[in-house]
Design a protein around this motif. Structure first.
Motif, PDB file in Angstrom:
ATOM      1  N   THR A   1      -1.079  -8.957  -3.799  1.00 56.13           N
ATOM      2  CA  THR A   1       0.358  -9.369  -5.062  1.00 56.13           C
ATOM      3  C   THR A   1      -0.273 -10.396  -6.080  1.00 56.13           C
ATOM      4  O   THR A   1      -1.388 -10.946  -5.962  1.00 56.13           O
ATOM      5  CB  THR A   1       1.727  -9.974  -3.939  1.00 56.13           C
ATOM      6  OG1 THR A   1       0.992 -11.340  -4.048  1.00 56.13           O
ATOM      7  CG2 THR A   1       1.788  -8.504  -3.382  1.00 56.13           C
ATOM      8  N   SER A   2       0.229 -10.031  -7.532  1.00 58.75           N
ATOM      9  CA  SER A   2      -0.385 -11.273  -8.370  1.00 58.75           C
ATOM     10  C   SER A   2      -0.139 -12.264  -7.887  1.00 58.75           C
ATOM     11  O   SER A   2      -1.238 -13.626  -8.141  1.00 58.75           O
ATOM     12  CB  SER A   2       0.038 -10.787  -9.795  1.00 58.75           C
ATOM     13  OG  SER A   2       1.719 -10.996  -9.228  1.00 58.75           O
TER      14      SER A   2
ATOM     15  N   SER B   1      -1.692   0.491  -8.217  1.00 55.62           N
ATOM     16  CA  SER B   1      -0.845  -0.525  -8.526  1.00 55.62           C
ATOM     17  C   SER B   1       0.152  -0.099  -9.749  1.00 55.62           C
ATOM     18  O   SER B   1       0.485   0.638 -10.518  1.00 55.62           O
ATOM     19  CB  SER B   1      -1.592  -1.527  -9.898  1.00 55.62           C
ATOM     20  OG  SER B   1      -1.959  -0.769 -10.738  1.00 55.62           O
ATOM     21  N   THR B   2       1.269  -1.492  -9.329  1.00 54.75           N
ATOM     22  CA  THR B   2       2.202  -0.758 -10.095  1.00 54.75           C
ATOM     23  C   THR B   2       3.832  -2.721 -10.115  1.00 54.75           C
ATOM     24  O   THR B   2       3.073  -3.491 -10.034  1.00 54.75           O
ATOM     25  CB  THR B   2       3.873   0.144  -9.095  1.00 54.75           C
ATOM     26  OG1 THR B   2       4.835   0.505 -10.714  1.00 54.75           O
ATOM     27  CG2 THR B   2       3.803  -0.656  -8.392  1.00 54.75           C
ATOM     28  N   SER B   3       4.602  -3.245 -10.537  1.00 50.18           N
ATOM     29  CA  SER B   3       4.809  -3.686 -10.823  1.00 50.18           C
ATOM     30  C   SER B   3       6.275  -3.988 -10.023  1.00 50.18           C
ATOM     31  O   SER B   3       7.023  -2.497  -9.752  1.00 50.18           O
ATOM     32  CB  SER B   3       5.218  -4.577 -12.098  1.00 50.18           C
ATOM     33  OG  SER B   3       3.636  -4.779 -12.634  1.00 50.18           O
TER      34      SER B   3
ATOM     35  N   THR C   1       3.489  -7.890  -9.897  1.00 48.99           N
ATOM     36  CA  THR C   1       2.591  -7.021  -9.661  1.00 48.99           C
ATOM     37  C   THR C   1       2.308  -6.694  -8.579  1.00 48.99           C
ATOM     38  O   THR C   1       2.163  -7.028  -7.580  1.00 48.99           O
ATOM     39  CB  THR C   1       1.519  -6.588 -10.505  1.00 48.99           C
ATOM     40  OG1 THR C   1       1.543  -7.581 -11.492  1.00 48.99           O
ATOM     41  CG2 THR C   1       0.248  -6.394 -10.000  1.00 48.99           C
ATOM     42  N   ILE C   2       1.752  -5.662  -7.169  1.00 48.64           N
ATOM     43  CA  ILE C   2       1.928  -4.565  -6.326  1.00 48.64           C
ATOM     44  C   ILE C   2       0.864  -4.068  -7.152  1.00 48.64           C
ATOM     45  O   ILE C   2       0.937  -3.147  -7.729  1.00 48.64           O
ATOM     46  CB  ILE C   2       3.137  -4.270  -5.841  1.00 48.64           C
ATOM     47  CG1 ILE C   2       4.227  -5.043  -5.856  1.00 48.64           C
ATOM     48  CG2 ILE C   2       2.936  -4.108  -4.392  1.00 48.64           C
ATOM     49  CD1 ILE C   2       5.544  -3.960  -5.155  1.00 48.64           C
ATOM     50  N   ALA C   3      -0.346  -4.581  -6.114  1.00 53.99           N
ATOM     51  CA  ALA C   3      -1.770  -2.990  -5.422  1.00 53.99           C
ATOM     52  C   ALA C   3      -1.970  -2.920  -4.295  1.00 53.99           C
ATOM     53  O   ALA C   3      -1.767  -3.810  -3.329  1.00 53.99           O
ATOM     54  CB  ALA C   3      -2.635  -3.910  -6.298  1.00 53.99           C
ATOM     55  N   TRP C   4      -2.680  -1.463  -4.329  1.00 53.46           N
ATOM     56  CA  TRP C   4      -2.690  -1.256  -2.789  1.00 53.46           C
ATOM     57  C   TRP C   4      -4.734  -1.369  -2.697  1.00 53.46           C
ATOM     58  O   TRP C   4      -4.599  -0.414  -3.539  1.00 53.46           O
ATOM     59  CB  TRP C   4      -1.997  -0.053  -2.140  1.00 53.46           C
ATOM     60  CG  TRP C   4      -0.791  -0.500  -2.039  1.00 53.46           C
ATOM     61  CD1 TRP C   4      -0.073  -0.551  -1.029  1.00 53.46           C
ATOM     62  CD2 TRP C   4       0.694  -0.385  -2.809  1.00 53.46           C
ATOM     63  NE1 TRP C   4       1.167  -1.022  -0.639  1.00 53.46           N
ATOM     64  CE2 TRP C   4       1.854  -0.531  -2.131  1.00 53.46           C
ATOM     65  CE3 TRP C   4       0.843   0.141  -4.469  1.00 53.46           C
ATOM     66  CZ2 TRP C   4       2.434  -0.621  -2.727  1.00 53.46           C
ATOM     67  CZ3 TRP C   4       1.929  -0.081  -4.549  1.00 53.46           C
ATOM     68  CH2 TRP C   4       3.055  -0.697  -3.708  1.00 53.46           C
ATOM     69  N   GLN C   5      -4.906  -1.650  -1.844  1.00 52.36           N
ATOM     70  CA  GLN C   5      -6.352  -1.456  -2.281  1.00 52.36           C
ATOM     71  C   GLN C   5      -6.807   0.062  -0.894  1.00 52.36           C
ATOM     72  O   GLN C   5      -6.536  -0.960  -0.071  1.00 52.36           O
ATOM     73  CB  GLN C   5      -7.058  -2.081  -2.231  1.00 52.36           C
ATOM     74  CG  GLN C   5      -9.075  -2.379  -1.728  1.00 52.36           C
ATOM     75  CD  GLN C   5      -9.269  -1.319  -3.408  1.00 52.36           C
ATOM     76  OE1 GLN C   5      -9.002  -1.832  -4.515  1.00 52.36           O
ATOM     77  NE2 GLN C   5      -9.671  -0.410  -3.329  1.00 52.36           N
TER      78      GLN C   5
ATOM     79  N   HIS D   1      -7.552   2.513  -5.931  1.00 55.04           N
ATOM     80  CA  HIS D   1      -6.819   1.199  -5.984  1.00 55.04           C
ATOM     81  C   HIS D   1      -5.438   1.876  -6.601  1.00 55.04           C
ATOM     82  O   HIS D   1      -5.832   2.532  -8.150  1.00 55.04           O
ATOM     83  CB  HIS D   1      -7.280   0.295  -7.081  1.00 55.04           C
ATOM     84  CG  HIS D   1      -6.929  -0.565  -7.406  1.00 55.04           C
ATOM     85  ND1 HIS D   1      -6.735  -1.551  -6.978  1.00 55.04           N
ATOM     86  CD2 HIS D   1      -6.170  -1.175  -8.158  1.00 55.04           C
ATOM     87  CE1 HIS D   1      -6.281  -3.186  -7.064  1.00 55.04           C
ATOM     88  NE2 HIS D   1      -6.248  -2.055  -8.433  1.00 55.04           N
TER      89      HIS D   1
ATOM     90  N   SER E   1      -0.537   2.559 -12.015  1.00 56.38           N
ATOM     91  CA  SER E   1      -1.984   2.836 -12.401  1.00 56.38           C
ATOM     92  C   SER E   1      -2.578   2.919 -10.808  1.00 56.38           C
ATOM     93  O   SER E   1      -2.515   2.471 -10.077  1.00 56.38           O
ATOM     94  CB  SER E   1      -2.646   1.755 -12.822  1.00 56.38           C
ATOM     95  OG  SER E   1      -3.860   1.868 -13.395  1.00 56.38           O
TER      96      SER E   1
END
Length: 139
Positions: A103-104, A73-75, A115-119, A71, A16
């Motif tokens: 991370t979540s 995001s993936t898992s 979940t991993i996200a990069w802002q 933003h 996403s």
């Protein structure tokens, strides 16, 4: 998603990406490489338990204006865990962007599943590319 075909594992992941822009000419791609077997970068690979897999997510701004507030995001795929701590690799980000990994559960460590996200803070100029990546090990 994990798909078994002839005792090989094939990974498909869902990504996403959100951003602020007034254009739709933003392209993102995900490539994967089997680090253990020294395979080529591709969109689909073969892998076995114990192999380390590297995922790369690229965002290309082909629009006529800068984009900001990106933003991604993936898992971590099912039946895998982080093989390395996720960092914001500066040589894959333009100097106008800085990054934060989320991370979540707030923990970014070996063995993480979730979940991993990069802002990405700052602006991605017209014609510029940004890349985030992470490595997992297949259980």
């Amino acid at each position: 998603m994990l798909v078994f075909i002839r005792k090989f594992l094939f990974f498909i992941s869902i990504i996403s990406i959100s951003y602020c822009s007034y254009s739709s000419d933003i392209t993102f791609t995900e490539t994967v490489k089997n680090v253990t077997q020294g395979g080529e970068v591709s969109t689909l690979i073969e892998a076995r338990p114990g192999d380390v897999i590297e995922y790369n997510i690229d965002v290309l701004n082909s629009s006529e204006s800068v984009i900001s507030n990106i933003h991604i995001s993936t898992s971590v795929p099912q039946f895998t865990a982080l093989a390395t701590i996720i960092t914001c690799d500066d040589h894959h980000l333009p100097s106008a962007l800085r990054c934060q990994v989320i991370t979540s559960d707030g923990i970014n460590q070996l063995g993480y599943q979730g979940t991993i996200a990069w802002q990405l803070f700052g602006k991605l100029d017209v014609g510029s590319r940004a890349r985030v990546s992470y490595q997992v090990i297949i259980k």
